[in-house]
Design an enzyme around this catalytic site. Sequence first.
Site, PDB file in Angstrom:
ATOM      1  N   GLU A   1     -16.898  25.763  -6.812  1.00  0.00           N
ATOM      2  CA  GLU A   1     -17.617  26.087  -8.041  1.00  0.00           C
ATOM      3  C   GLU A   1     -19.026  26.592  -7.732  1.00  0.00           C
ATOM      4  O   GLU A   1     -19.518  26.411  -6.611  1.00  0.00           O
ATOM      5  CB  GLU A   1     -17.692  24.825  -8.917  1.00  0.00           C
ATOM      6  CG  GLU A   1     -16.331  24.289  -9.353  1.00  0.00           C
ATOM      7  CD  GLU A   1     -15.622  25.146 -10.402  1.00  0.00           C
ATOM      8  OE1 GLU A   1     -15.701  26.385 -10.344  1.00  0.00           O
ATOM      9  OE2 GLU A   1     -14.958  24.562 -11.273  1.00  0.00           O
TER      10      GLU A   1
ATOM     11  N   ASP B   1      -6.066  24.308  -2.403  1.00  0.00           N
ATOM     12  CA  ASP B   1      -6.716  23.231  -3.152  1.00  0.00           C
ATOM     13  C   ASP B   1      -5.709  22.389  -3.915  1.00  0.00           C
ATOM     14  O   ASP B   1      -4.539  22.731  -4.009  1.00  0.00           O
ATOM     15  CB  ASP B   1      -7.778  23.807  -4.101  1.00  0.00           C
ATOM     16  CG  ASP B   1      -7.267  24.990  -4.922  1.00  0.00           C
ATOM     17  OD1 ASP B   1      -6.057  25.253  -4.901  1.00  0.00           O
ATOM     18  OD2 ASP B   1      -8.081  25.638  -5.588  1.00  0.00           O
TER      19      ASP B   1
ATOM     20  N   HIS C   1     -15.257  31.476  -8.766  1.00  0.00           N
ATOM     21  CA  HIS C   1     -14.921  30.601  -7.642  1.00  0.00           C
ATOM     22  C   HIS C   1     -13.710  31.077  -6.844  1.00  0.00           C
ATOM     23  O   HIS C   1     -12.810  31.709  -7.368  1.00  0.00           O
ATOM     24  CB  HIS C   1     -14.731  29.142  -8.095  1.00  0.00           C
ATOM     25  CG  HIS C   1     -13.540  28.889  -8.976  1.00  0.00           C
ATOM     26  ND1 HIS C   1     -13.609  28.071 -10.076  1.00  0.00           N
ATOM     27  CD2 HIS C   1     -12.268  29.299  -8.915  1.00  0.00           C
ATOM     28  CE1 HIS C   1     -12.422  28.000 -10.638  1.00  0.00           C
ATOM     29  NE2 HIS C   1     -11.585  28.744  -9.959  1.00  0.00           N
TER      30      HIS C   1
ATOM     31  N   ASP D   1     -15.495  31.772 -13.305  1.00  0.00           N
ATOM     32  CA  ASP D   1     -16.885  31.533 -12.908  1.00  0.00           C
ATOM     33  C   ASP D   1     -17.129  32.018 -11.479  1.00  0.00           C
ATOM     34  O   ASP D   1     -18.129  31.687 -10.858  1.00  0.00           O
ATOM     35  CB  ASP D   1     -17.286  30.057 -13.093  1.00  0.00           C
ATOM     36  CG  ASP D   1     -16.462  29.106 -12.230  1.00  0.00           C
ATOM     37  OD1 ASP D   1     -15.680  29.586 -11.381  1.00  0.00           O
ATOM     38  OD2 ASP D   1     -16.610  27.879 -12.398  1.00  0.00           O
TER      39      ASP D   1
END
Length: 272
Positions: A149, A67, A144, A142
């Site tokens: 997300e 990413d 991911h 979270d």
Amino acid sequence: MNVIIKENYQELSTYTANLIAKFIRSKPGCVLGLATGSTPIGTYKELVRMHKEEGLDFSQVKTFNLDEYLGVGIDLNKPYHLDQSYARFMYEELFKHINIKKENIYFLNGLTNDPEAHCRWYEEQIKKAGGIDLQLLGIGRDGHWAFNEPGSSLASRTRVQALTKQTLDDNYESFYKKAGIDRDEMPHFALTMGIGTILEAKNIVMIANGIKKAEVVAASLEGPVTNQITASAIQLHSGDITVVLDKEAASKLKNVGYYRHVENLKLKYNLL
Ligand code: GLP
């Protein structure tokens, strides 16, 4: 799925680097999927050491990073300005210390003018390279993978993704703040491989350390598969999976006794 629980971060890093090195030695032209974040830094340090001291050879290795923030990036062929791009991170932590060829390093380019076309191009390059042999992954707080997300489709492909407040806060603390960059100047969007893209990697190695990750590690490995914790897609992967944790990150897992038992059995029969 192999779940390996190490005493501390250093041991986790050495174990993971050894695993990657073993893979490179068995397939010198392998395609690695690489991750950023604070977790893999120790692994990269150890890989650099192995390159320098033991001649670990990256000359035929290809890499694809997971990413990149939208709006930042570097061109490895030109001098770069100081930014918080993942390209810069990879260059500083790993690439500039090893003998990888520049043309074998693939990044999502955060400076692209046409993100959609660029994401399609990235997927094509992965295919052209024969797919990712081994994908290294961290996990966000979270849950991911990369920047997928909560709410991301588990079949998603490489695309633009808006970041959650939690991710922005965490990544600001770990990287942007230290670089003296204002919170508001941090990119709020990213380019990310999708969960569907990641699941096509032949082998997956996920790493996590520290108590902050304990809950989300337990949820992803032992909870239901859900788009609210995209790392739970690990349960859908059909290839070889290794999860390397330190004791703290493993502290909320229910089946620790079983994981340790399997590890001991595999060590005994030379299967690891
Ligand atoms: C970022 C990256 C992820 C990484 C996560 C965890 O959001 N996009 O690929 O897994 O951070 O980072 P850390 O290792 O710093 O906890």
